[in-house]
Scaffold this motif. Structure first.
Motif, mmCIF file in Angstrom:
data_model
loop_
_atom_site.group_PDB
_atom_site.id
_atom_site.type_symbol
_atom_site.label_atom_id
_atom_site.label_comp_id
_atom_site.label_asym_id
_atom_site.label_seq_id
_atom_site.Cartn_x
_atom_site.Cartn_y
_atom_site.Cartn_z
ATOM 1 N N GLY A 138 -16.857 11.540 -17.540
ATOM 2 C CA GLY A 138 -15.898 10.555 -18.001
ATOM 3 C C GLY A 138 -14.496 11.067 -17.769
ATOM 4 N N PHE A 139 -13.541 10.632 -18.633
ATOM 5 C CA PHE A 139 -12.200 11.150 -18.509
ATOM 6 C C PHE A 139 -12.257 12.657 -18.688
ATOM 7 N N SER A 140 -11.561 13.396 -17.844
ATOM 8 C CA SER A 140 -11.711 14.856 -17.802
ATOM 9 C C SER A 140 -11.115 15.525 -19.038
ATOM 10 N N ARG A 141 -11.979 15.988 -19.930
ATOM 11 C CA ARG A 141 -11.513 16.682 -21.128
ATOM 12 C C ARG A 141 -10.807 17.980 -20.757
ATOM 13 N N GLU A 200 -11.476 8.184 -23.434
ATOM 14 C CA GLU A 200 -12.301 9.355 -23.108
ATOM 15 C C GLU A 200 -13.474 9.467 -24.074
ATOM 16 N N MET A 201 -13.175 9.318 -25.363
ATOM 17 C CA MET A 201 -14.221 9.419 -26.366
ATOM 18 C C MET A 201 -15.238 8.297 -26.220
ATOM 19 N N SER A 202 -14.763 7.102 -25.893
ATOM 20 C CA SER A 202 -15.665 5.959 -25.739
ATOM 21 C C SER A 202 -16.560 6.125 -24.516
ATOM 22 N N LEU A 203 -15.986 6.666 -23.434
ATOM 23 C CA LEU A 203 -16.760 6.839 -22.206
ATOM 24 C C LEU A 203 -17.909 7.809 -22.375
#
Length: 296
Positions: free
Chosen positions: A3-6, A42-45
């Motif tokens: 997902g969004f890159s943590r 990000e969290m949702s993805l």
């Protein structure tokens, strides 16, 4: 799918955005709000099985963010503070984003044509026509080629990311330097989240699952053959469609499930296409604002 890159977000995080107190523009607050909305995706993805919808929301969020960035470019202090060197950097970054956006739109169009052709073949089967194995092979080849093209775009994003890691100039002294420092911080945050959304989109599109050798994909294939419709953890809607198409080539072909998956995928890709179109237009307008900046 990633997902969004943590890792990206943590490594480059730059605190809250702020301009010098006496020139604090309301636009900085709007930018921070939009950045927070994008970060929350990000969290949702990480837990959603409908990643295409969240990525679509991310693309529209970027449209709004870059509209605010364009407002920052039009501020008199910005136009006074930016040197030609900075304008050239902004133009270079803008070019890269436009190229990635354009190439991804082209890949989406080719992919959409491929599965719409396959959908048509599946519908003709209902009126007595036999489905051509060539139409399925053509779709699979299209998806594999798309993965290679996207790898090039990911390389381009990596280059932009490396540029963002370069050290900034010395501590500001004049009011113009203070404004420039604050604006660079804003642009860096905007660039990082833009890279992250693009990465999420490209990684989503580049996964092609046509082999069932891995135990997980063997499980997904068996589940689909049994008529399963529930989402599987860690498997995107695009991957589910790929596996459903592969099943059509099997001994117990499930044409109905493949058609259903492709129909849902058509809607998802349509949303991504519109989000990219919105972002592409906004990036062009932002580039025009950069070009119109006075040089120093």
């Amino acid at each position: 799918m990633a997902g969004f890159s943590r890792k990206l977000g943590n490594h480059h995080h730059i605190g809250s955005l702020s301009f010098p107190a006496r020139s604090q523009p309301p636009i900085a607050i709007k930018i921070e709000d939009e950045l927070n909305k994008l970060r929350s995706l990000e969290m949702s993805l990480s837990s959603s099985s409908s990643k295409a919808e969240l990525i679509r929301a991310g693309l529209y969020g970027l449209c709004q963010l870059h509209r605010y960035i364009e407002d920052v470019f039009n501020l008199p202090p910005t136009q006074q503070a930016l040197s030609q060197k900075w304008v050239n950097k902004l133009l270079d970054e803008s070019d890269r984003y436009l190229d990635i956006c354009s190439n991804t739109r082209a890949s989406l169009l080719v992919m959409k044509e491929g599965f719409q052709y396959l959908q048509s073949a599946l519908r003709r089967r209902k009126v007595g026509d036999s489905i051509s194995e060539g139409s399925i092979v053509s779709y699979i080849s299209c998806r594999k080629k798309m993965k290679k093209d996207i790898t090039k775009s990911l390389t381009g994003l990596k280059q932009v990311e490396c540029n963002l890691s370069a050290p900034t100039s010395a501590s500001p002294s004049s009011p113009e330097d203070l404004h420039l420092t604050a604006m660079v911080r804003v642009l860096k945050e905007a660039s990082l989240i833009t890279i992250t959304v693009f990465k999420s989109l490209l990684l989503f599109l580049s996964t092609a699952r046509f082999s069932s050798k891995h135990s997980k994909w063997s499980f997904v294939a068996k589940m689909l053959r049994k008529g399963g419709v529930e989402p599987v953890d860690g498997v995107t809607e695009l991957e589910m469609a790929d596996v459903a198409v592969r099943n059509v080539l099997g001994r117990n072909a499930d044409f109905e499930n493949a058609e259903k998956r492709l129909l849902g995928l058509d809607r998802s890709i349509d949303g991504l296409e519109k989000g990219l179109e919105c972002l592409f237009r906004r990036l062009i307008q932002t580039r025009v604002s950069i070009l119109n900046m006075p040089s120093h």
